[in-house]
Design a protein around this motif. Structure first.
Motif, PDB file in Angstrom:
ATOM      1  N   GLY A 110     -56.319  60.797  70.723  1.00  0.00           N
ATOM      2  CA  GLY A 110     -57.194  59.885  71.461  1.00  0.00           C
ATOM      3  C   GLY A 110     -58.639  60.309  71.474  1.00  0.00           C
ATOM      4  O   GLY A 110     -59.536  59.470  71.619  1.00  0.00           O
ATOM      5  N   GLY A 111     -58.902  61.593  71.324  1.00  0.00           N
ATOM      6  CA  GLY A 111     -60.276  62.064  71.400  1.00  0.00           C
ATOM      7  C   GLY A 111     -60.988  62.173  70.062  1.00  0.00           C
ATOM      8  O   GLY A 111     -62.100  62.695  69.994  1.00  0.00           O
ATOM      9  N   ARG A 112     -60.379  61.685  68.986  1.00  0.00           N
ATOM     10  CA  ARG A 112     -60.993  61.811  67.655  1.00  0.00           C
ATOM     11  C   ARG A 112     -62.113  60.790  67.503  1.00  0.00           C
ATOM     12  O   ARG A 112     -62.004  59.638  67.930  1.00  0.00           O
ATOM     13  CB  ARG A 112     -59.965  61.617  66.550  1.00  0.00           C
ATOM     14  N   GLU A 113     -63.171  61.216  66.857  1.00  0.00           N
ATOM     15  CA  GLU A 113     -64.313  60.331  66.613  1.00  0.00           C
ATOM     16  C   GLU A 113     -64.499  60.048  65.129  1.00  0.00           C
ATOM     17  O   GLU A 113     -65.456  59.388  64.740  1.00  0.00           O
ATOM     18  CB  GLU A 113     -65.594  60.951  67.178  1.00  0.00           C
ATOM     19  N   ASP A 114     -63.573  60.551  64.281  1.00  0.00           N
ATOM     20  CA  ASP A 114     -63.722  60.350  62.839  1.00  0.00           C
ATOM     21  C   ASP A 114     -62.987  59.110  62.337  1.00  0.00           C
ATOM     22  O   ASP A 114     -62.954  58.841  61.127  1.00  0.00           O
ATOM     23  CB  ASP A 114     -63.196  61.573  62.075  1.00  0.00           C
ATOM     24  N   GLY A 115     -62.384  58.336  63.256  1.00  0.00           N
ATOM     25  CA  GLY A 115     -61.707  57.115  62.854  1.00  0.00           C
ATOM     26  C   GLY A 115     -60.344  57.314  62.240  1.00  0.00           C
ATOM     27  O   GLY A 115     -59.710  56.338  61.817  1.00  0.00           O
ATOM     28  N   LYS A 116     -59.852  58.545  62.180  1.00  0.00           N
ATOM     29  CA  LYS A 116     -58.538  58.799  61.587  1.00  0.00           C
ATOM     30  C   LYS A 116     -57.433  58.492  62.594  1.00  0.00           C
ATOM     31  O   LYS A 116     -57.641  58.517  63.791  1.00  0.00           O
ATOM     32  CB  LYS A 116     -58.447  60.257  61.139  1.00  0.00           C
ATOM     33  N   TYR A 117     -56.265  58.206  62.076  1.00  0.00           N
ATOM     34  CA  TYR A 117     -55.050  57.967  62.859  1.00  0.00           C
ATOM     35  C   TYR A 117     -55.238  56.842  63.887  1.00  0.00           C
ATOM     36  O   TYR A 117     -54.988  57.035  65.080  1.00  0.00           O
ATOM     37  CB  TYR A 117     -54.602  59.248  63.567  1.00  0.00           C
ATOM     38  N   PRO A 118     -55.656  55.656  63.462  1.00  0.00           N
ATOM     39  CA  PRO A 118     -55.896  54.577  64.440  1.00  0.00           C
ATOM     40  C   PRO A 118     -54.625  54.120  65.156  1.00  0.00           C
ATOM     41  O   PRO A 118     -54.659  53.779  66.332  1.00  0.00           O
ATOM     42  CB  PRO A 118     -56.484  53.450  63.585  1.00  0.00           C
ATOM     43  N   ARG A 119     -53.489  54.103  64.444  1.00  0.00           N
ATOM     44  CA  ARG A 119     -52.257  53.635  65.085  1.00  0.00           C
ATOM     45  C   ARG A 119     -51.780  54.616  66.153  1.00  0.00           C
ATOM     46  O   ARG A 119     -51.354  54.208  67.239  1.00  0.00           O
ATOM     47  CB  ARG A 119     -51.164  53.455  64.026  1.00  0.00           C
TER      48      ARG A 119
END
Length: 829
Positions: A110-119
């Motif tokens: 949930g805290g990622r800002e690189d757009g990876k793992y959207p699902r």
């Protein structure tokens, strides 16, 4: 609709589900696995696949993935919901582990800002890890899972008193023990024991009356009794009361904690459900990693486009046995929506059928499939399968009756969005009527526009598939020379059962084989022979094409080498000419100076003979140097001219070959303008050629070898007599392709390459060049050193190797020689 009820066991999915269940940590995840439903909703299927694919990527590439404690919190959360109930210490510790894992997963995705793992990031939305509850648990439970002394002031006081009383009891007991040993009542080597939670002294039975106290136990022989002295009884009784008080205080602490978290139980339960969901997705991803499964391209409309597909269970078995697996390439479209597969027994027909059913079922249940990422999979509303022996004594069903019952149910439910899988279509009864019923069912399935994979040995089904618009013939290839199946599917032509060849290899008497051929009739034997010849010719031309491709590659490399040499020599020549011009200026200047010096010397010496002779010798040396430089320059010119003539000769040969082909084309283009009796024709889109026997309206009777068939005129195209003879004459082995000398390159070639430390794209490009050169030079085995690491580099290299036709296998090296850090590649050279 999934038909029949035991569909999963027929295709092997039940065994795959058991393997994934073993990877689930929590019971909740196992329950979600059992509850996973077959879906035909595009958004649902894609969401499930992408969630698993993202988890697979995280497990493979992310070193900081929180792969910690997955805890099933639901059982004790139900307990905590009851007013007056409380969680025990073990349950509180488990709750803390579960909430900590939830908190870590939410922070990771949930805290990622690189757009990876959207699902997966979407799953983390509105999920809390409850850090306040974690801190509360830490304040009352230590890291060893015990209630802290300072969990409450009352507990701290009770435990302090307990320690004091334990010290008093221990000191008093030791005093009594020492006095008894001194008086000889107790053995000198005896020590204090514990019986029923009470500290006691071991005393011999003869002296038990001499020490006042309570007897708690005696030894098995009765020679020793264990006495609690009267002096410590009161202290021990007080200790017992303090321990009861301690337990009551711990219960109060646990009850207060349970009461404190009870209002948050609905949110905690949602976090627990999130944790079991992530455990379920992780189990699917771990299975996918272990079995090289990935996500295909999902289409809304029904279709199948499998590339490099493997039956997951078969791949596991062959991997354990160290054997390679032959991948499946299969395409079904709305235009060609049914595939009829024929070929020898044990040739892989049923495996193809099960592979299609298994991968389609797995994909629509949200599991990654063992096929290439560029496979295109559509969605079906129904899956039907008829495979195996379903005879039943209870229902009075024979084998064939069960097949007919399956056919009835399939025809009743099949639509244009159904996938039908039928193994050994029509068998189980008298061949003629069985084949006729099977053909009628196949015709009905074609009319319904449903998709299907059907295996058969019946010739009438092969002929029907050849003339039907929506049906495609397929054959399992067979090595006629070695009498063994190749387990590779080829579409466009039917296959032979190779019954006679297999019987002959097994050792059946030749007399019986000849008698069987006579009984079968010449027409049937000729048809089988033609099918065998087609299979043989196809394999021959495939091998021929591969050899030509290799030869052309070698020729292109040699041509490129010559061009490079020519350009290098041309550049060198230009450099030398430039240097020569500069040097020529210096030589001219030196010559003029030398001449002037000579004239001056002669004049000054007044024509002295010795002086004159010396001057002439210097002039001769200077002239020889000039001539040598001119000779070197002419040698370079000759070398350049030689290379230029060689390149011109190669271009002339190539142009002559092209001109010859162009000259032949007009002759081949002279074809009849219409289909008429006696004309030679070919079925459009196929290689089969024949002669028109007669016409009837819009249909023609055509003889294909020994077979007469009626076919629509619009499916035929006229060909020339030369084409007809070329397609039907007996094949003769051609001369082997020209072999260019590669001895020098073989000597310099190293059979192992090291790509450790390279980026993935750079490493794959290096491996491509390495494999191409190994194939060109004829090496049958090479080794790629990529290291173990996260496995990403190995995965990409293996993915590329699977696309190379000449790569027979790519496996890990033996453990003692590098194991999973080295890939050993075997080539079909």
């Amino acid at each position: 609709m999934i038909y029949p009820d035991n569909f999963e066991s027929k295709i092997g999915f039940d065994r795959i589900k058991s393997q994934i269940k073993a990877l689930c940590v929590t019971q909740g995840a196992a329950d979600k696995l059992s509850e996973a439903e077959f879906s035909n909703d595009y958004d649902t299927v894609v969401r499930r696949l992408e969630q698993t694919y993202e988890m697979r990527t995280a497990l493979m590439l992310e070193s900081g993935f929180p792969d910690g404690s997955f805890v099933d919190t639901e059982p004790f959360l139900k307990k905590a919901a009851v007013i007056g109930a409380f969680l025990d210490v073990e349950e509180i510790v488990a709750l803390r582990k579960g909430l900590s894992t939830v908190h870590a997963l939410v922070a990771f995705f949930g805290g990622r800002e690189d757009g990876k793992y959207p699902r997966l990031r979407e799953l983390c939305r509105d999920v809390s890890g409850f850090p306040a509850i974690i801190n509360h648990i830490d304040s009352i439970v230590d890291k060893f899972g015990r209630i802290r002394d300072n969990a409450s002031a009352e507990l701290f006081a009770v435990r302090r008193t307990i320690r004091e009383r334990e010290g008093q009891a221990s000191r008093r007991l030791l005093q009594i023990m020492g006095a008894a040993q001194a008086s000889g009542l107790v053995d000198a080597d005896a020590s204090v024991s514990v019986r029923d939670g009470r500290a006691v002294i071991p005393v011999s039975a003869a002296n038990k009356r001499k020490i006042k106290g309570f007897v708690h136990d005696e030894s098995a022989t009765g020679k020793t009794v264990y006495i609690e002295p009267v002096e410590v009884v009161e202290i021990n009784n007080e200790l017992k009361e303090l321990q009861y008080e301690e337990r009551r205080e711990i219960v109060r602490i646990l009850t207060r904690f349970t009461d404190a978290i009870r209002p948050d139980l609905p949110d905690i339960r949602r976090s627990g459900d999130f944790l079991t969901t992530m455990d379920f997705i992780r189990a699917k991803a771990r299975f996918a990693l272990a079995n090289d499964c990935t996500m295909p391209i999902v289409e809304r409309a029904p279709q199948i486009g499998l590339k490099n597909a493997r039956h997951t269970l078969l791949a596991q078995t062959l991997r354990r046995e160290g054997k390679p697996i032959v991948p499946l390439e299969l395409t079904l479209t709305p235009q060609k929506h049914i595939l009829v597969i024929s070929g020898p027994n044990a040739g892989g027909k049923s495996v193809c059928l099960k592979t299609v059913g298994l991968l389609q079922y797995m994909m629509q249940k949200g599991f990654l499939i063992s096929a290439s990422e560029n496979s295109e999979m559509g969605l079906f509303d129904d899956l039907f399968i008829d495979i195996g022996d379903e005879q039943s004594i209870d229902n009075d069903l024979s084998t064939y009756s069960s097949h007919l019952l399956n056919m009835k149910n399939i025809l009743r439910g099949a639509t244009g969005r159904s996938l039908v899988l039928i193994d050994e279509f029509g068998t189980g009864t008298e061949p003629v009527i069985g084949g006729a019923i099977a053909e009628a069912v196949l015709e009905k399935l074609e009319q319904k526009r449903c998709f299907g994979v059907i295996t058969t040995h019946y010739s009438n089904l092969k002929y029907y598939a050849s003339n039907a618009e929506g049906i495609l013939n397929g054959a399992m290839t067979f090595d006629v020379q070695n009498i063994r199946p190749l387990f590779r599917l080829e579409t466009g032509k039917p296959g032979s059962s190779f019954a006679i060849e297999i019987a002959r290899k097994i050792g059946l008497p030749e007399e019986i084989i000849r008698n069987a051929a006579d009984k079968a009739g010449s027409d049937h034997v000729n048809i089988e022979r033609q099918l065998r010849e087609i299979a043989r010719d196809r394999r021959y031309w495939e091998q021929k094409r591969d050899k030509i491709r290799q030869t052309e590659k070698r020729v292109d490399e040699l041509a490129e080498k010559y061009r490079s040499e020519l350009e290098a020599i041309q550049a060198e020549r230009n450099r030398l000419i430039k240097e020569a011009k500069s040097e020529a200026k210096q030589i001219t200047s030196e010559a003029n100076r030398q001449i002037e010096q000579t004239i001056r010397t002669i004049r000054e010496s007044q024509a002295d003979k010795e002086k004159t002779l010396l001057v002439r010798r210097k002039m001769d040396d200077f002239r020889e140097r000039l001539e040598q430089q001119e000779a070197d320059s002419s040698l370079i010119d000759r070398k350049i001219e030689q290379l230029r003539r060689r390149e011109e000769r190669r271009s002339e040969r190539k142009n002559a070959k092209t001109a010859g082909k162009q000259a032949e084309q007009p002759k081949e283009a002279q074809k009849p303008r219409a289909v008429e009796p006696g004309a030679k024709v070919r079925i459009k889109g196929q290689d089969a050629v024949g002669e028109v026997i007669g016409l009837s309206g819009k249909r023609a009777t055509v003889g294909f070898g020994q077979i007469l068939t009626t076919i629509d005129l619009n499916r035929l195209e006229p060909i020339s007599n030369a084409e007809y003879k070329k397609a039907t004459r007996e094949l003769r082995p051609a001369a082997p392709p020209t072999n260019f000398s590669t001895a020098e390159r073989r000597l310099q070639f190293h059979e192992q390459i090291d790509v450790r430390g390279m980026r993935v794209a750079e490493a794959v490009e290096t491996v491509q060049d390495f494999v191409d050169e190994a194939i060109m030079l004829g090496f049958s085995e090479i080794r790629i050193l990529h290291g173990k690491g996260t496995g990403a580099l190995k995965e990409e290299i293996r993915s590329y190797l699977r696309t190379v036709p000449l790569v027979r296998s790519a496996k890990d090296e033996h453990e003692e020689m590098g194991g999973a850090g080295i890939t050993v590649v075997k080539l079909d050279i």
